[in-house]
Design a protein around this motif. Structure first.
Motif, PDB file in Angstrom:
ATOM      1  N   ARG A 151      21.219  43.614  45.767  1.00 40.16           N
ATOM      2  CA  ARG A 151      21.864  44.873  44.714  1.00 40.16           C
ATOM      3  C   ARG A 151      23.126  45.225  45.209  1.00 40.16           C
ATOM      4  O   ARG A 151      23.906  45.187  44.337  1.00 40.16           O
ATOM      5  N   GLU A 152      23.098  45.422  46.386  1.00 41.80           N
ATOM      6  CA  GLU A 152      24.626  46.050  46.963  1.00 41.80           C
ATOM      7  C   GLU A 152      25.563  44.824  46.523  1.00 41.80           C
ATOM      8  O   GLU A 152      26.762  45.164  46.270  1.00 41.80           O
ATOM      9  N   ARG A 153      25.388  43.413  46.831  1.00 41.08           N
ATOM     10  CA  ARG A 153      26.375  42.392  46.663  1.00 41.08           C
ATOM     11  C   ARG A 153      26.680  42.583  45.222  1.00 41.08           C
ATOM     12  O   ARG A 153      28.204  42.464  44.941  1.00 41.08           O
ATOM     13  N   MET A 154      25.892  42.605  44.450  1.00 37.85           N
ATOM     14  CA  MET A 154      26.143  42.694  42.687  1.00 37.85           C
ATOM     15  C   MET A 154      26.933  43.984  42.367  1.00 37.85           C
ATOM     16  O   MET A 154      27.601  43.847  41.369  1.00 37.85           O
ATOM     17  N   ALA A 155      26.713  45.192  43.174  1.00 33.94           N
ATOM     18  CA  ALA A 155      27.288  46.363  42.640  1.00 33.94           C
ATOM     19  C   ALA A 155      28.577  46.515  43.432  1.00 33.94           C
ATOM     20  O   ALA A 155      29.351  47.445  43.144  1.00 33.94           O
ATOM     21  N   ALA A 156      28.839  45.975  44.532  1.00 40.54           N
ATOM     22  CA  ALA A 156      29.994  46.329  45.337  1.00 40.54           C
ATOM     23  C   ALA A 156      31.295  46.146  44.572  1.00 40.54           C
ATOM     24  O   ALA A 156      31.300  45.271  43.580  1.00 40.54           O
ATOM     25  N   GLU A 157      32.292  46.685  44.920  1.00 39.23           N
ATOM     26  CA  GLU A 157      33.455  46.687  44.231  1.00 39.23           C
ATOM     27  C   GLU A 157      34.324  45.298  44.943  1.00 39.23           C
ATOM     28  O   GLU A 157      33.855  44.878  45.933  1.00 39.23           O
ATOM     29  N   PRO A 158      35.246  44.712  44.315  1.00 39.74           N
ATOM     30  CA  PRO A 158      35.652  43.446  44.645  1.00 39.74           C
ATOM     31  C   PRO A 158      36.083  43.266  46.156  1.00 39.74           C
ATOM     32  O   PRO A 158      36.959  44.043  46.534  1.00 39.74           O
ATOM     33  N   LEU A 159      35.433  42.138  46.851  1.00 48.49           N
ATOM     34  CA  LEU A 159      35.993  42.013  47.987  1.00 48.49           C
ATOM     35  C   LEU A 159      37.424  41.364  48.300  1.00 48.49           C
ATOM     36  O   LEU A 159      37.842  41.229  49.298  1.00 48.49           O
ATOM     37  N   PHE A 160      37.998  40.938  47.249  1.00 47.68           N
ATOM     38  CA  PHE A 160      39.224  40.364  47.051  1.00 47.68           C
ATOM     39  C   PHE A 160      40.224  41.173  46.286  1.00 47.68           C
ATOM     40  O   PHE A 160      39.834  41.994  45.321  1.00 47.68           O
ATOM     41  N   ARG A 161      41.370  41.148  46.469  1.00 44.81           N
ATOM     42  CA  ARG A 161      42.651  41.500  45.547  1.00 44.81           C
ATOM     43  C   ARG A 161      43.814  40.329  45.537  1.00 44.81           C
ATOM     44  O   ARG A 161      43.865  39.397  46.312  1.00 44.81           O
ATOM     45  N   ILE A 162      44.620  40.682  44.594  1.00 38.91           N
ATOM     46  CA  ILE A 162      45.530  39.569  44.578  1.00 38.91           C
ATOM     47  C   ILE A 162      46.619  39.877  45.498  1.00 38.91           C
ATOM     48  O   ILE A 162      46.878  41.126  45.940  1.00 38.91           O
ATOM     49  N   ARG A 163      47.207  38.803  46.120  1.00 37.36           N
ATOM     50  CA  ARG A 163      48.076  38.976  47.215  1.00 37.36           C
ATOM     51  C   ARG A 163      49.346  39.875  47.023  1.00 37.36           C
ATOM     52  O   ARG A 163      49.762  39.517  45.796  1.00 37.36           O
ATOM     53  N   ALA A 164      49.663  40.665  47.505  1.00 35.44           N
ATOM     54  CA  ALA A 164      50.980  41.436  47.385  1.00 35.44           C
ATOM     55  C   ALA A 164      52.021  40.519  47.154  1.00 35.44           C
ATOM     56  O   ALA A 164      52.451  39.396  47.584  1.00 35.44           O
ATOM     57  N   GLY A 165      52.904  41.054  46.042  1.00 35.39           N
ATOM     58  CA  GLY A 165      54.033  40.141  45.846  1.00 35.39           C
ATOM     59  C   GLY A 165      53.908  39.157  44.438  1.00 35.39           C
ATOM     60  O   GLY A 165      54.627  38.648  44.027  1.00 35.39           O
ATOM     61  N   ILE A 166      52.493  38.939  44.181  1.00 37.61           N
ATOM     62  CA  ILE A 166      52.063  37.943  43.078  1.00 37.61           C
ATOM     63  C   ILE A 166      51.989  39.131  41.775  1.00 37.61           C
ATOM     64  O   ILE A 166      50.981  39.941  41.746  1.00 37.61           O
ATOM     65  N   ASN A 167      52.777  38.765  40.752  1.00 34.77           N
ATOM     66  CA  ASN A 167      52.455  39.797  39.631  1.00 34.77           C
ATOM     67  C   ASN A 167      51.790  39.269  38.509  1.00 34.77           C
ATOM     68  O   ASN A 167      52.323  38.237  37.642  1.00 34.77           O
ATOM     69  N   GLY A 168      50.556  39.498  38.625  1.00 34.83           N
ATOM     70  CA  GLY A 168      49.562  39.049  37.692  1.00 34.83           C
ATOM     71  C   GLY A 168      49.230  37.357  37.723  1.00 34.83           C
ATOM     72  O   GLY A 168      49.870  36.811  38.587  1.00 34.83           O
TER      73      GLY A 168
END
Ligand SMILES: [Zn+2]
Length: 209
Positions: A151-168
Motif C-alpha cells: 500500500r505504501e508503494r502505491m500511495a508514495a509520491e513519485p520516486l523520480f523527477r525529470i532531470r534538471a535542465g529538461i523542459n517538459g
C-alpha cells in the motif's frame, strides 16, 4: 567465438536464429540459450487500478521469465560485474524497444549503487543493443522500495523527477529496466514523465520477476 556464459564454442552455423547474436555472430551456445524462457506472463498493470498511478503506464512488456538460468545471468552481470554479459540479450532488447516506439528512457541506477557497481547495468544493456537513449530521470529520494509495503508503494509520491535542465517531456517514451517485479519503479517513473506532459509511456523490461 566462445559462449559468454559457459565458455564452450558458441557455434557459427548458418541459419542460427537471429537471437543472442552480436552482429550476426552467436554469443551464447545453444545449451545456454535454451535455458532462457520467454515470459508469457505480461506485467499485471491492473494491480495499479484505483491508485494515483493508474493509467500512468500505457503498456508494458517483459521479455523473459525469472528462472534459474536468468537468476544466474543477473547475478553474474549485476553483482559479479561481468559487463560483457550485456551482449547476451542485445538483439532481443533492440527489437523490443524499437517495437515499443518512442524515446527510450532507462531507469537510472541509484548514484550510490552506481559507484559501487561501477557501471549502470540498465544503460549497458541498451548500449550493447545499439539503440539511442536519453537519461531524463533522477531519483527524488533515497527511499528504498524494499522497506515499503504494497500500500505504501502505491500511495508514495513519485520516486523520480525529470532531470534538471529538461523542459517538459511532450513525446512518447519507452521506459527500460532489468526487472518488472511489483511495477513500482516503472509506474513512478511513468508518472514523472506524464506530469511533464508525456502523451504515452510504455515500458520494456528484460525480466518479469
Ligand atoms: Zn554456453
Amino acid at each position: 567465438m566462445d559462449c559468454l556464459l559457459c565458455g564452450e564454442p558458441a557455434g557459427d552455423r548458418a541459419g542460427w536464429r537471429a537471437l543472442f547474436t552480436d552482429r550476426g555472430r552467436p554469443v551464447v551456445c545453444r545449451s545456454c540459450r535454451d535455458g532462457f524462457v520467454l515470459s508469457n506472463d505480461p506485467p499485471p498493470l491492473s494491480d495499479w487500478a484505483g491508485t494515483q498511478y493508474e493509467g500512468m503506464l500505457d503498456g508494458a512488456v517483459s521479455l523473459y521469465a525469472y528462472n534459474e538460468p536468468m537468476k544466474d545471468f543477473l547475478h553474474r552481470y549485476k553483482f559479479m560485474k561481468d559487463v560483457a554479459l550485456a551482449r547476451v540479450f542485445a538483439e532481443k532488447v533492440a527489437d523490443a524497444v524499437s517495437e515499443a516506439g518512442g524515446t527510450i528512457v532507462p531507469i537510472p541506477v541509484h548514484p550510490g549503487r552506481l559507484k559501487e557497481r561501477t557501471f549502470s547495468h540498465v544503460d549497458e544493456l541498451l548500449k550493447c543493443a545499439g539503440v539511442p537513449f536519453g537519461q531524463m530521470l533522477d531519483k527524488t529520494a533515497a527511499v528504498t522500495l524494499g522497506k515499503m509495503n504494497r500500500r505504501e508503494r502505491m500511495a508514495a509520491e513519485p520516486l523520480f523527477r525529470i532531470r534538471a535542465g529538461i523542459n517538459g517531456a511532450p513525446g512518447e517514451y519507452v521506459l527500460f529496466d532489468d526487472l518488472y517485479t511489483t511495477g513500482t519503479t516503472l509506474h513512478h517513473a511513468a508518472a514523472a514523465l506524464k506530469q511533464a506532459g508525456a502523451r504515452r509511456v510504455t515500458a520494456v523490461t528484460l525480466i518479469r520477476a
